[in-house]
Scaffold this motif. Structure first.
Motif: not given
Lengths: 245, 268
Positions: A78, A80-85, A93-94, A96-97, A125, A141
């Motif tokens: 899947k 796995e995109l974050f729906p709130w971003r 994201l990577p 930031e991590i 979104y 990503r």
């Protein structure tokens, strides 16, 4: 001979549960060279995902060794995109991590997204995008980490057939043009043939490499074109038989 | 972004609007009808207003409470106890849930304690609370916290534990540590559950504070209800209950408002 980037040496992994222990892999040995696209196929439940977790360093083998030179990026079934971003923030994201969220890295990530047709969707979104576009965003990503190896865990299996062929084409051309090394896990024989330079066939659990083939499509890397070649059905037959042994 | 809609679409929108208006009209209609019947039965002497009170007597009682200056005093006392108890329960509940999420060992060790505390009727601790905290507002706030904290903890722990496995794997493959996973994934994905927990806890907080005032109090709406019951002033009981309804609804509405703000922020 290009540099070896990933090596499995006699890797055995045993899962322990209260009910007992199961060997997921046993004396698994193979290697992956830089710039190569290798597909791994195997009967369902043979521990393909375990193999990727081992390659990513998320699991340690019970015995044997996994040697990896460089970083890896994981792409899952899947998106796995974050729906709130937003898509843009998802791609960061990577960064930031890994605490590399610098303007330069962000810029190159956005440029990558723009290059591969996501410019109109950066501020959208995930739920607003089609399944294919989302999977493409997931790949960008993954690439934003600038990984040396891409680990692809059946990245097309959640898509419908039409989208699947298109995304397969997309992903293939992106990976080829970025000259990335990729390890694809799939249960779909035709996907393996249309994408990879080399195919490994695993046995039933505990998984070992049963067969290994270097595909002879020459310079042709486009999945759709490969599907039209006469070798395609020949390879399909060979792999189909080997899977059912 | 103004758009010209087709006639059909405008009709559709108009109908939707009409429907909404109808629903609201019926809501108020039912309220007016019930209050009307209540008033009528007492006015015609079919029911004894001494036992059932009536809307007009509730009005009068509230007016007299207002004129002797105690109305807002009682409301203030209960409201403050409820809000403080609510806030402490929510904050502590979330903190405990985080701790339990963080450490599997702590979670396993504490599980039976939480189950027992959850099942225990908190009012059973009434006498202890009086002895420990006295007869002031502290006792009532403590009762409110007690009623709310377990619900908050369990609700949030469930939300934290339900974090999508694929997304966890993705973050781990990027090399994320536990704190990063918490920050980037677990907390944002638990936001909807946090709001629903707040909604549940609004109810819990009022149960806690009123129950606390039943056991021990010198002021507040719960006190008015108990006192009204003891001296058989049903008007007072009904008035305080009516005010409680309004306050509880208001607090719930604030949570809904907060939800809207958060959802809006999350999308911009």
């Amino acid at each position: 001979m290009k540099n070896e980037i990933l090596r499995f040496d006699n890797v055995t992994l045993t899962y322990h549960t209260k009910r007992g222990e199961t060997a997921a892999t046993e004396n698994l040995t193979f290697s992956l060279n830089e710039g190569e696209f290798v597909a791994v196929i195997g009967p369902s439940g043979c521990g393909k995902t375990t193999l990727l977790s081992l390659a990513a360093g998320l699991m340690k083998p019970s015995s044997g060794s996994v040697t990896r030179h460089g970083t890896c990026g994981y792409m899952l079934q899947k998106d796995e995109l974050f729906p709130w971003r937003t898509i843009e923030k998802n791609i960061y994201l990577p960064l930031e991590i890994k605490r590399q969220n610098t303007p330069e890295r962000r810029k190159s990530a956005v440029e990558l997204a723009k290059k591969y047709g996501l410019s109109d969707f950066l501020q959208s979104y995930p739920p607003q995008l089609s399944g294919g576009m989302r999977q493409r965003a997931a790949l960008i990503r993954t690439l934003a980490m600038e990984p040396d190896i891409l680990l692809l865990d059946e990245p097309f299996s959640a898509l419908d057939y039409q989208t699947r062929l298109n995304v397969c084409e997309d992903v293939s051309s992106i990976i080829r043009s970025e000259e990335k090394t990729a390890l694809l896990i799939t249960h779909d024989i035709s996907e393996a043939i249309s994408l990879a330079d080399r195919v490994l066939v695993l046995t039933k659990r505990p998984a070992r490499v049963a067969f290994e083939h270097t595909l002879d499509f020459g310079e042709e890397t486009r999945p759709i074109k490969r599907r039209e070649k006469p070798q395609f059905s020949a390879w399909f037959e060979i792999l189909w038989k080997e899977l059912n042994i | 972004m103004k758009k010209e809609f087709s006639l059909e679409h405008r009709r559709y929108l108009a109908k939707k609007k009409q429907n909404a208006a109808l629903v609201w009209a019926l809501r108020f209609g039912i309220l007016a009808l019930l209050l009307g019947i209540w008033e009528a039965v007492t006015a015609f002497g079919w029911a004894d207003p001494f036992l059932t009170s009536s809307p007009s007597r509730i009005c009068k009682t509230i007016m007299s409470l207002y004129s002797d200056g105690t109305l807002f005093y009682h409301i203030g006392v209960t409201l403050l106890e409820t809000l403080i108890g609510f806030a402490i329960a929510v904050v502590l509940g979330c903190a405990v849930a985080l701790l339990l999420w963080w450490s599997e060992t702590v979670r396993k060790v504490l599980e039976p304690y939480i189950v027992v505390l959850n099942a225990l009727p908190k009012i059973a601790l009434g006498p202890l609370i009086i002895i420990w905290f006295g007869t002031g507002s502290e006792a009532i706030v403590f009762m409110t916290v007690l009623v709310g904290i377990i619900v908050a903890t369990l609700h949030m722990l469930n939300a934290f534990m339900a974090t999508d496995g694929g997304k966890l794997l993705l973050l781990r493959s990027m090399g994320a540590g536990k704190l990063q996973i918490l920050q980037k994934l677990v907390i944002p994905s638990s936001l909807p559950s946090f709001i629903s927990m707040l909604k549940v806890n609004v109810g819990m907080a009022w149960i806690g504070s009123i129950m606390g005032e039943y056991i021990v109090s010198r002021a507040g709406l719960g006190y008015l209800i108990v006192y009204g019951g003891q001296v058989f002033k049903l008007d007072l009981v009904m008035s305080a209950t009516f005010i409680l309804c309004i306050l509880a609804a208001g607090m719930y509405a604030l949570v809904v408002l907060l939800e809207k703000v958060i959802v809006k922020n999350a999308e911009s």
